[in-house]
Write an enzyme that holds these catalytic residues in place. Sequence first.
Site, mmCIF file in Angstrom:
data_model
loop_
_atom_site.group_PDB
_atom_site.id
_atom_site.type_symbol
_atom_site.label_atom_id
_atom_site.label_comp_id
_atom_site.label_asym_id
_atom_site.label_seq_id
_atom_site.Cartn_x
_atom_site.Cartn_y
_atom_site.Cartn_z
ATOM 1 N N HIS A 106 1.550 -3.640 9.315
ATOM 2 C CA HIS A 106 2.962 -3.560 8.966
ATOM 3 C C HIS A 106 3.742 -2.929 10.102
ATOM 4 O O HIS A 106 3.188 -2.246 10.975
ATOM 5 C CB HIS A 106 3.167 -2.713 7.693
ATOM 6 C CG HIS A 106 2.675 -3.369 6.448
ATOM 7 N ND1 HIS A 106 3.407 -4.296 5.748
ATOM 8 C CD2 HIS A 106 1.500 -3.221 5.770
ATOM 9 C CE1 HIS A 106 2.714 -4.698 4.692
ATOM 10 N NE2 HIS A 106 1.557 -4.063 4.680
ATOM 11 N N HIS A 145 0.824 -1.207 0.000
ATOM 12 C CA HIS A 145 0.000 0.000 0.000
ATOM 13 C C HIS A 145 0.862 1.263 0.000
ATOM 14 O O HIS A 145 0.536 2.252 -0.675
ATOM 15 C CB HIS A 145 -0.928 0.002 1.213
ATOM 16 C CG HIS A 145 -2.126 -0.877 1.077
ATOM 17 N ND1 HIS A 145 -2.040 -2.256 1.049
ATOM 18 C CD2 HIS A 145 -3.460 -0.583 0.956
ATOM 19 C CE1 HIS A 145 -3.252 -2.775 0.936
ATOM 20 N NE2 HIS A 145 -4.135 -1.779 0.866
#
Length: 282
Positions: free
Chosen positions: A245, A203
Amino acid sequence: MPSPKARSGAARSGSVPCAGGNGRYEFISLSRTPPPHLLQRQGSDPTAARLRASESPSRRRGSGSSNSSTGGQQLPEEDCMKLNPSIIGIALRSLLAIDLWLSKRLGVCACEDASWGSVRPLMKLVEISGHGIPWLAGAAYSLYKSDSAAGQEVMLNLLMALVLDLVLVGAMKAIVRRRRPAHNRMDMFATFSVDGYSFPSGHATRAAMCARFLLAHLVLAAPLRFLVLLWATFVGFSRVLLGRHHVTDVAFGFLMGYWQYNLVEMLWLSPVVLQSAIGQLQ
């Protein structure tokens, strides 16, 4: 029976009295080789006896201490290296520990019970806005609906950039194979096989690349340019807030996406080149 003078002289010379078979005492020097008849009586080999006699007590004490310290065997070379780590290794381990601690502290939307669990649905909408499937579908639809050659050229290269991003990020994740944070919940939208790995953030790479692409090839007013930059930054931070993440995954993802745009500019496709390539294939 030996006299006291003989006994005191034997003690000074470092000899040990030994009773023989005839009732007399014989003396064995610690610094000299024993007589052959005593070696035969003890049932030992003369060569081994010489070796034992020639070995000094200090040497025996030194060897015993070295064997006891190493457990009777030498340490392997890699263990010695682990005992003396380099400055770079210490710095990397410290950075990893800080990354894990900071990522856990910032994962405030990792679940509904977290401190910011109420804004988790909003973070998931931001997550979908940076997903690859909506961007691929939007670029393909815009390419199909575009009437001008300039619009087709821009949408064609945007589609090529998105495919390139998927390939590079997937290859990097397959090579590094870093696991996602332990507090992550695998409820992401449309995951694939490599999405089980964390480094780098797809992303973040897509957001950085698309932001540069839009700012470079679309004429946008100043407020819209600011919103594009704000969206790209928010997409990256949402990955850490949701616990998807680590911080370093997002930071490296931004750098990788910024570099990917330079690669797209190098591989820029024009409709003329595409039509000529299709004509050659036909």
